[in-house]
Design a protein around this motif. Structure first.
Motif, PDB file in Angstrom:
ATOM      1  N   ILE A  24      -5.491   2.973   4.954  1.00 47.77           N
ATOM      2  CA  ILE A  24      -6.754   2.476   5.485  1.00 47.77           C
ATOM      3  C   ILE A  24      -7.811   2.560   4.392  1.00 47.77           C
ATOM      4  N   SER A  25      -8.551   1.464   4.208  1.00 46.56           N
ATOM      5  CA  SER A  25      -9.472   1.361   3.078  1.00 46.56           C
ATOM      6  C   SER A  25     -10.772   0.686   3.496  1.00 46.56           C
ATOM      7  N   LEU A  26     -11.835   0.978   2.725  1.00 53.11           N
ATOM      8  CA  LEU A  26     -13.116   0.293   2.897  1.00 53.11           C
ATOM      9  C   LEU A  26     -13.123  -1.079   2.246  1.00 53.11           C
ATOM     10  N   ASN A  27     -12.162  -1.331   1.366  1.00 61.18           N
ATOM     11  CA  ASN A  27     -12.096  -2.575   0.598  1.00 61.18           C
ATOM     12  C   ASN A  27     -10.883  -3.368   1.036  1.00 61.18           C
ATOM     13  N   ALA A  28     -11.110  -4.575   1.556  1.00 58.96           N
ATOM     14  CA  ALA A  28     -10.009  -5.405   2.035  1.00 58.96           C
ATOM     15  C   ALA A  28      -9.120  -5.888   0.904  1.00 58.96           C
ATOM     16  N   ASP A  29      -9.608  -5.854  -0.334  1.00 53.22           N
ATOM     17  CA  ASP A  29      -8.829  -6.327  -1.479  1.00 53.22           C
ATOM     18  C   ASP A  29      -8.220  -5.193  -2.290  1.00 53.22           C
ATOM     19  N   ASP A  30      -8.436  -3.964  -1.885  1.00 49.11           N
ATOM     20  CA  ASP A  30      -7.901  -2.815  -2.622  1.00 49.11           C
ATOM     21  C   ASP A  30      -7.344  -1.818  -1.618  1.00 49.11           C
ATOM     22  N   LEU A  31      -6.076  -2.001  -1.246  1.00 49.83           N
ATOM     23  CA  LEU A  31      -5.439  -1.175  -0.216  1.00 49.83           C
ATOM     24  C   LEU A  31      -4.411  -0.250  -0.844  1.00 49.83           C
ATOM     25  N   SER A  32      -4.868   0.580  -1.759  1.00 47.48           N
ATOM     26  CA  SER A  32      -3.992   1.552  -2.404  1.00 47.48           C
ATOM     27  C   SER A  32      -4.522   2.951  -2.152  1.00 47.48           C
ATOM     28  N   GLN A  33      -3.623   3.922  -2.127  1.00 47.21           N
ATOM     29  CA  GLN A  33      -4.024   5.281  -1.838  1.00 47.21           C
ATOM     30  C   GLN A  33      -4.791   5.912  -2.994  1.00 47.21           C
ATOM     31  N   GLY A  34      -4.682   5.340  -4.179  1.00 49.24           N
ATOM     32  CA  GLY A  34      -5.408   5.873  -5.317  1.00 49.24           C
ATOM     33  C   GLY A  34      -6.761   5.245  -5.518  1.00 49.24           C
ATOM     34  N   ASN A  82     -10.778   4.292  -4.889  1.00 50.52           N
ATOM     35  CA  ASN A  82     -11.991   4.966  -4.438  1.00 50.52           C
ATOM     36  C   ASN A  82     -12.384   4.538  -3.035  1.00 50.52           C
ATOM     37  N   ALA A  83     -11.846   3.409  -2.562  1.00 47.87           N
ATOM     38  CA  ALA A  83     -12.156   2.924  -1.220  1.00 47.87           C
ATOM     39  C   ALA A  83     -11.232   3.513  -0.157  1.00 47.87           C
ATOM     40  N   TYR A  84     -10.264   4.311  -0.563  1.00 50.71           N
ATOM     41  CA  TYR A  84      -9.308   4.913   0.364  1.00 50.71           C
ATOM     42  C   TYR A  84     -10.021   5.911   1.274  1.00 50.71           C
ATOM     43  N   VAL A  85      -9.816   5.784   2.596  1.00 51.93           N
ATOM     44  CA  VAL A  85     -10.470   6.676   3.556  1.00 51.93           C
ATOM     45  C   VAL A  85      -9.484   7.475   4.392  1.00 51.93           C
ATOM     46  N   GLY A  86      -8.226   7.104   4.397  1.00 46.52           N
ATOM     47  CA  GLY A  86      -7.244   7.835   5.185  1.00 46.52           C
ATOM     48  C   GLY A  86      -6.003   7.000   5.395  1.00 46.52           C
ATOM     49  N   LYS A  87      -5.079   7.541   6.195  1.00 50.58           N
ATOM     50  CA  LYS A  87      -3.840   6.819   6.446  1.00 50.58           C
ATOM     51  C   LYS A  87      -3.237   7.253   7.773  1.00 50.58           C
ATOM     52  N   LEU A  88      -2.251   6.464   8.210  1.00 47.22           N
ATOM     53  CA  LEU A  88      -1.481   6.738   9.416  1.00 47.22           C
ATOM     54  C   LEU A  88      -0.012   6.782   9.026  1.00 47.22           C
ATOM     55  N   ARG A  89       0.720   7.787   9.489  1.00 51.76           N
ATOM     56  CA  ARG A  89       2.125   7.954   9.112  1.00 51.76           C
ATOM     57  C   ARG A  89       2.966   8.171  10.367  1.00 51.76           C
ATOM     58  N   SER A  90       4.079   7.465  10.475  1.00 47.41           N
ATOM     59  CA  SER A  90       4.949   7.552  11.645  1.00 47.41           C
ATOM     60  C   SER A  90       6.243   8.274  11.319  1.00 47.41           C
ATOM     61  N   ASP A  91       6.957   8.684  12.374  1.00 51.11           N
ATOM     62  CA  ASP A  91       8.272   9.277  12.187  1.00 51.11           C
ATOM     63  C   ASP A  91       9.330   8.174  12.134  1.00 51.11           C
ATOM     64  N   PHE A  92      10.597   8.575  12.127  1.00 48.36           N
ATOM     65  CA  PHE A  92      11.690   7.608  11.984  1.00 48.36           C
ATOM     66  C   PHE A  92      11.728   6.614  13.146  1.00 48.36           C
ATOM     67  N   PHE A  93      11.483   7.085  14.375  1.00 50.64           N
ATOM     68  CA  PHE A  93      11.577   6.226  15.552  1.00 50.64           C
ATOM     69  C   PHE A  93      10.299   5.418  15.807  1.00 50.64           C
ATOM     70  N   GLY A  94       9.233   5.730  15.109  1.00 54.73           N
ATOM     71  CA  GLY A  94       7.973   5.036  15.335  1.00 54.73           C
ATOM     72  C   GLY A  94       7.324   5.416  16.642  1.00 54.73           C
ATOM     73  N   THR A  95       7.591   6.635  17.127  1.00 49.20           N
ATOM     74  CA  THR A  95       7.010   7.108  18.387  1.00 49.20           C
ATOM     75  C   THR A  95       6.033   8.260  18.192  1.00 49.20           C
ATOM     76  N   LYS A  96       6.031   8.876  17.028  1.00 48.23           N
ATOM     77  CA  LYS A  96       5.104   9.964  16.732  1.00 48.23           C
ATOM     78  C   LYS A  96       4.349   9.652  15.449  1.00 48.23           C
ATOM     79  N   PHE A  97       3.043   9.833  15.499  1.00 45.54           N
ATOM     80  CA  PHE A  97       2.185   9.471  14.370  1.00 45.54           C
ATOM     81  C   PHE A  97       1.238  10.624  14.050  1.00 45.54           C
ATOM     82  N   LYS A  98       0.868  10.708  12.782  1.00 49.03           N
ATOM     83  CA  LYS A  98      -0.171  11.614  12.328  1.00 49.03           C
ATOM     84  C   LYS A  98      -1.246  10.813  11.601  1.00 49.03           C
TER      85      LYS A  98
END
Length: 371
Positions: free
Chosen positions: A173-183, A185-201
């Motif tokens: 998740i980023s503030l910049n629609a053209d720069d969606l990398s975790q490194g 400066n526009a990076y604000v966070g992320k969403l991560r799922s498990d193998f089944f796609g039923t649990k997220f952090k």
């Protein structure tokens, strides 16, 4: 005119200690003088800019505060609220006064600065947004609604892109629609799922006020995210968890989901101080339509298994807001389909725009064991 060559040996009337002056090629002296003029011009411009900023900063604080308050009260929605941001860009003094006058979304229901994206929404009326999906590159864009219709362009807030890392799926998740990398400066966070796609952090790049556990996985190391809150070190801190219940009997109905939020700003009243549990609102069976229905108050127009409404769990230690118009628990987040690749997202306290967006992202993707 033919240019003379220079020699390493001393000529008559000169010595190694006192060499004759070097001859310049034509134009060299002029270029040096012009360079000096340019440097002098830059110094003059910098000095003029400093004097101009000093002149603006000398304005009486009472007058300056009144100016900003009037601009803030007159600009109710984007893109008009760019005037408020412009006031904060005049100088440091104006920026301090502007940030002091502009209140958080909890009080005003307005999103002005990037920091507002991680502040809770209003308590009574939700902030209305919509999400556009691009299936080709698995990208999602969050916009602030400018009107009550579904055709306005909206104000861009956040963007997210889905990546697969082995058995896991991540949304950056980023503030910049053209720069969606975790490194970035526009990076604000992320969403991560498990193998089944039923649990997220849900991970925040900044530690919330009450503190949160930083992720220790290799892909969650610290990065230079400095646009939301530069004074706080960047990282990946778990702030929410979302889980979908398995539907092994394949009973008809919407997905069942639970969301655990870290809400340090809420008044602690139980052992789980600072946390709140949300659950999806149970639908009602409509005899005439012969289907499960939820009242989205006109904000959702297409039936989809992705549609949901979240309310505070009955056993939650902290519950927000009063009853809705229908007498039920208030809907804190609702998400639903209005077009092929367009969805509405309405949220309020204790959720922020960032949290609500991340929770809605969990609804995308097929969940065979939950449907």
């Amino acid at each position: 005119m033919r240019r003379q060559r220079g020699f390493l040996f001393p000529s008559s009337g000169s010595s190694v200690r006192n060499p004759p002056p070097l001859e310049r090629a034509e134009g060299e002296e002029e270029e040096e003088e012009e360079g000096g003029d340019r440097r002098g011009g830059a110094e003059v411009d910098a000095g003029a800019g400093a004097k101009e900023e000093e002149r603006w900063s000398r304005m009486l604080p009472e007058l300056l505060g009144e100016i900003v308050r009037r601009v803030e009260s007159s600009d109710g929605r984007w893109p008009l609220r760019k005037s408020v941001v412009s006031c904060a860009c005049v100088c440091r003094r104006w920026r301090e006064v502007t940030t002091g006058v502009v209140r958080p979304p909890t009080e005003t229901g307005k999103i002005t600065f990037p920091a507002s994206l991680k502040q809770p929404g209003p308590r009574d009326l939700p902030i209305q947004c919509f999400i556009r999906r691009n299936k080709k590159n698995s990208t999602f864009y969050l916009y602030l609604s400018l009107t009550q219709t579904f055709v306005d362009k909206g104000k861009f807030l956040l963007a997210a892109q889905r990546f697969r890392h082995g058995a896991h799926v991540e949304y950056i998740i980023s503030l910049n629609a053209d720069d969606l990398s975790q490194g970035s400066n526009a990076y604000v966070g992320k969403l991560r799922s498990d193998f089944f796609g039923t649990k997220f952090k849900i991970y925040d790049s900044r530690s919330p006020p009450g503190g949160a556990k930083a992720s220790s996985c290799r892909s969650s190391r610290r990065f230079a995210s400095n646009q939301i809150s530069p004074q706080v070190p960047a990282g990946n801190f778990v702030i929410s968890q979302v889980s979908y219940k398995f539907n092994l009997l394949k009973t008809r109905g919407p997905r069942r989901m639970l969301c655990t939020l870290k809400c340090p700003a809420m008044v602690p009243s139980a052992s789980d101080a600072g946390t709140m549990v949300l659950k999806n609102k149970a639908p009602r069976w409509h005899e005439n339509l012969q289907c499960w229905c939820l009242n989205f108050h006109g904000r959702v127009t297409v039936a989809s298994v992705k549609n949901f409404q979240l309310v505070a769990s009955s056993d939650a230690p902290n519950r927000a807001g009063g009853a809705d118009d229908d007498g039920d628990d208030p809907v804190l987040l609702q998400f639903g389909k209005v077009g092929d690749d367009m969805f509405t997202m309405d949220y309020r306290e204790p959720l922020s725009a960032f949290q609500a967006f991340a929770i809605c992202l969990t609804s995308f993707g097929t969940k065979f064991a939950c449907e």
